[in-house]
Design a protein around this motif. Structure first.
Motif, PDB file in Angstrom:
ATOM      1  N   TYR A  26       0.855  -1.192   0.000  1.00 54.38           N
ATOM      2  CA  TYR A  26       0.000   0.000   0.000  1.00 54.38           C
ATOM      3  C   TYR A  26       0.889   1.239   0.000  1.00 54.38           C
ATOM      4  O   TYR A  26       1.798   1.354   0.823  1.00 54.38           O
ATOM      5  CB  TYR A  26      -0.882   0.004   1.259  1.00 54.38           C
ATOM      6  CG  TYR A  26      -1.925   1.104   1.277  1.00 54.38           C
ATOM      7  CD1 TYR A  26      -3.212   0.874   0.806  1.00 54.38           C
ATOM      8  CD2 TYR A  26      -1.620   2.364   1.778  1.00 54.38           C
ATOM      9  CE1 TYR A  26      -4.176   1.877   0.827  1.00 54.38           C
ATOM     10  CE2 TYR A  26      -2.583   3.374   1.804  1.00 54.38           C
ATOM     11  CZ  TYR A  26      -3.860   3.120   1.325  1.00 54.38           C
ATOM     12  OH  TYR A  26      -4.802   4.111   1.348  1.00 54.38           O
ATOM     13  N   CYS A  28       0.614   5.522  -0.110  1.00 53.28           N
ATOM     14  CA  CYS A  28      -0.298   6.663  -0.037  1.00 53.28           C
ATOM     15  C   CYS A  28      -0.235   7.452  -1.333  1.00 53.28           C
ATOM     16  O   CYS A  28       0.843   7.859  -1.781  1.00 53.28           O
ATOM     17  CB  CYS A  28       0.056   7.567   1.136  1.00 53.28           C
ATOM     18  SG  CYS A  28      -0.020   6.692   2.703  1.00 53.28           S
ATOM     19  N   CYS A 221      -6.838   5.798   4.663  1.00 52.60           N
ATOM     20  CA  CYS A 221      -5.803   4.813   4.359  1.00 52.60           C
ATOM     21  C   CYS A 221      -5.986   3.553   5.208  1.00 52.60           C
ATOM     22  O   CYS A 221      -5.797   2.443   4.724  1.00 52.60           O
ATOM     23  CB  CYS A 221      -4.412   5.405   4.569  1.00 52.60           C
ATOM     24  SG  CYS A 221      -3.960   6.580   3.278  1.00 52.60           S
ATOM     25  N   HIS A 236       4.054  -1.154   3.578  1.00 50.73           N
ATOM     26  CA  HIS A 236       3.359   0.127   3.518  1.00 50.73           C
ATOM     27  C   HIS A 236       4.422   1.179   3.227  1.00 50.73           C
ATOM     28  O   HIS A 236       5.452   1.225   3.891  1.00 50.73           O
ATOM     29  CB  HIS A 236       2.657   0.438   4.839  1.00 50.73           C
ATOM     30  CG  HIS A 236       1.678   1.572   4.736  1.00 50.73           C
ATOM     31  ND1 HIS A 236       1.990   2.769   4.131  1.00 50.73           N
ATOM     32  CD2 HIS A 236       0.384   1.682   5.133  1.00 50.73           C
ATOM     33  CE1 HIS A 236       0.927   3.559   4.162  1.00 50.73           C
ATOM     34  NE2 HIS A 236      -0.061   2.941   4.759  1.00 50.73           N
ATOM     35  N   HIS A 246       1.077  11.232   9.542  1.00 50.42           N
ATOM     36  CA  HIS A 246       0.123  10.409   8.787  1.00 50.42           C
ATOM     37  C   HIS A 246       0.238   8.908   9.075  1.00 50.42           C
ATOM     38  O   HIS A 246      -0.746   8.262   9.432  1.00 50.42           O
ATOM     39  CB  HIS A 246       0.269  10.700   7.289  1.00 50.42           C
ATOM     40  CG  HIS A 246      -0.708   9.964   6.434  1.00 50.42           C
ATOM     41  ND1 HIS A 246      -2.061   9.998   6.656  1.00 50.42           N
ATOM     42  CD2 HIS A 246      -0.528   9.124   5.375  1.00 50.42           C
ATOM     43  CE1 HIS A 246      -2.670   9.238   5.763  1.00 50.42           C
ATOM     44  NE2 HIS A 246      -1.766   8.695   4.982  1.00 50.42           N
ATOM     45  N   HIS A 247       1.432   8.358   8.931  1.00 51.78           N
ATOM     46  CA  HIS A 247       1.561   6.902   9.107  1.00 51.78           C
ATOM     47  C   HIS A 247       1.432   6.483  10.569  1.00 51.78           C
ATOM     48  O   HIS A 247       0.908   5.406  10.875  1.00 51.78           O
ATOM     49  CB  HIS A 247       2.882   6.408   8.507  1.00 51.78           C
ATOM     50  CG  HIS A 247       2.874   6.456   7.009  1.00 51.78           C
ATOM     51  ND1 HIS A 247       4.004   6.368   6.248  1.00 51.78           N
ATOM     52  CD2 HIS A 247       1.835   6.599   6.140  1.00 51.78           C
ATOM     53  CE1 HIS A 247       3.677   6.453   4.966  1.00 51.78           C
ATOM     54  NE2 HIS A 247       2.375   6.593   4.881  1.00 51.78           N
ATOM     55  N   GLU A 250      -2.209   6.271  11.024  1.00 49.14           N
ATOM     56  CA  GLU A 250      -2.769   5.073  10.376  1.00 49.14           C
ATOM     57  C   GLU A 250      -2.552   3.853  11.266  1.00 49.14           C
ATOM     58  O   GLU A 250      -3.455   3.028  11.456  1.00 49.14           O
ATOM     59  CB  GLU A 250      -2.075   4.819   9.036  1.00 49.14           C
ATOM     60  CG  GLU A 250      -2.570   5.670   7.897  1.00 49.14           C
ATOM     61  CD  GLU A 250      -1.944   5.224   6.572  1.00 49.14           C
ATOM     62  OE1 GLU A 250      -1.787   4.009   6.361  1.00 49.14           O
ATOM     63  OE2 GLU A 250      -1.586   6.094   5.775  1.00 49.14           O
TER      64      GLU A 250
HETATM   65 ZN   LIG Z   1      -1.853   7.074   3.776  1.00 57.27          ZN
END
Ligand SMILES: [Zn+2]
Length: 444
Positions: A26, A28, A221, A236, A246-247, A250
């Motif tokens: 995955y 982003c 996400c 990821h 961000h991560h 997540e």
């Molecule tokens: Zn993301």
């Protein structure tokens, strides 16, 4: 054995996929409120190389890249305006038009750089139902709270390992939070899962148990990676600036929900600077992909970027890009004269360099150095891994015709026609190299 650096553990690790010979990855994707630039392209080129390299090792890669077409707020300040909405207000276009336009521009950028299309490009706006139910689950487990304003926040102190990806403790994160927190948050580091819609908003807002609104950025996400790749998947990735917040966010959301590790390997590509300065909209020094392609071919851009290992910063300068031009010329010229039999040991050295945390710098050095020991087939394998397109002049009828005319003119010592044809051939994307006996037309 393929080794890759894992941001989560801070170590280089042997890569082992969850399912044999299959990889779930995955990355982003873009927020589609504006054009991307070559800094974004560097990230997608890094993961394109990883995708291609894993495929060359025999893995089937399920590569998911999301399209953020909702609710991405300005900067880290969650009280800011929605970037997409802001753009719509500036241009007078509908949000739907903006989103469509920039999504297409992004896909065009990928294509023009010969980046393989991900297996799926899910859009956040098409997953609102799943996002709402994911948030409901977090609320019912006590990880999130609803405020009177109709916002929903993730409560970071409910997750004792919050900060594990950026290797910081919660106390450090709290003291480092510079932005003015929203008034209805319990802790400044709590982050939005759902934002209530400003009054009067009609487009790209949805009904929810907490009123009309739109999802925060991070949650999409978590929702889409789980939907398409499962609770735990292999890789990821994204750019290094997404490690925090961000991560980190997540991970907090997904692991709070499933109790499982979100991803086994966290891979981050380094930043890109322009002549030593950060490339950004606000500094007004962005170079878009179509602009870069006016000066360099996609092959040259790829080779220039890959000369720097993916985790290091890459400085986009005339000099660094010219290195890509020179390397393209050298490798393609060598390929045109390559034999049918190649040296397997030497070829393996190049693959081994890539297996060493994708050391493209060393791999390209070796390739350049060993190019006269490799076969055409080995070259083609490397073209595939590095995403290089070699279109021989024989495959381009228009250029071939001009080259034939040029050869004729040269034989008759008609140098004016020969020079004119040369210019036209160069326009079509070929480098012309003459020796006493013959001319080489090397694709760019
Ligand atoms: Zn993301």
């Amino acid at each position: 054995m393929f080794q890759i650096y894992n941001t989560l553990t801070g170590k280089r690790e042997n890569f082992k996929s969850i399912k044999p010979k299959k990889v779930g990855m995955y990355v982003c994707g873009p927020t589609v409120y504006d054009y991307g630039h070559v800094g974004h392209a560097r990230t997608y080129l890094t993961f394109d190389l990883l995708n291609r390299f894993l495929s060359s090792l025999g893995y089937k890669v399920n590569y998911i890249q999301n399209i953020t077409d909702v609710g991405h707020l300005v900067g880290d300040a969650e009280t800011g305006t929605d970037k997409i909405k802001k753009k719509a207000q500036e241009t007078g276009e509908s949000i739907g038009d903006i989103v469509r336009h920039y999504t297409e521009a992004h896909l065009e950028d990928l294509k023009s750089l010969n980046i393989l299309e991900p297996s799926n490009l899910p859009k956040a706006s098409e997953h609102i139902k799943e996002i709402v139910s994911f948030i409901q689950d977090l609320i019912s487990r006590g990880f999130a709270y609803v405020t009177e304003e109709g916002n929903v926040y993730f409560s970071v102190n409910k997750k004792p390992d919050y900060g594990k990806l950026s290797h910081r403790g919660l106390a450090e994160i709290l003291t480092g939070t510079r932005v003015e927190p929203a008034k209805d948050k319990r802790l400044p580091a709590d982050f939005a899962l759902w934002k209530s819609a400003p009054s009067g908003a009609t487009e790209f807002v949805w009904d929810s148990p907490w009123g009309k609104g739109f999802p925060g950025w991070h949650i999409e996400c978590s929702v889409m990676s789980q939907k398409y790749l499962g609770d735990t998947f292999d890789i990821h990735g994204s750019a290094v600036e997404h490690v925090f917040p961000h991560h980190e966010n997540e991970i907090a959301q997904s692991e709070a929900k499933t109790g499982q590790l979100l991803a086994n390997y966290w891979v981050h590509s380094g930043m890109l600077t322009l002549n030593g300065r950060k490339m950004s909209k606000s500094l007004g020094n962005t170079v878009r992909v179509p602009d870069a392609l006016k000066d360099y071919s996609s092959n040259e851009i790829r080779l220039a970027f890959y000369q720097t290992p993916y985790r290091q910063p890459f400085d986009y300068t005339r000099e660094s890009m010219t290195q890509g031009v020179a390397l393209r010329s050298k490798l393609f010229n060598a390929y045109m004269g390559a034999a049918t039999e190649g040296d397997e040991e030497r070829f393996k050295e190049i693959i081994d360099a890539l297996s060493d945390d994708l050391d493209t710098h060393r791999a390209l050095d070796l390739w350049s150095e060993l190019s006269n020991t490799l076969s055409r087939e080995q070259f083609e394998k490397l073209f595939n891994i590095f995403g290089l397109r070699f279109i021989a002049i024989e495959e381009n009828p228009q250029a071939k015709k001009l080259a034939d005319e040029r050869e004729e003119a040269r034989a008759k010592k008609d140098f004016l026609t020969s020079d004119n044809r040369r210019g036209e051939i160069e326009q079509l994307g070929y480098e012309v190299k003459d020796s006493d006996s013959e001319s080489h037309y090397i694709p760019r």
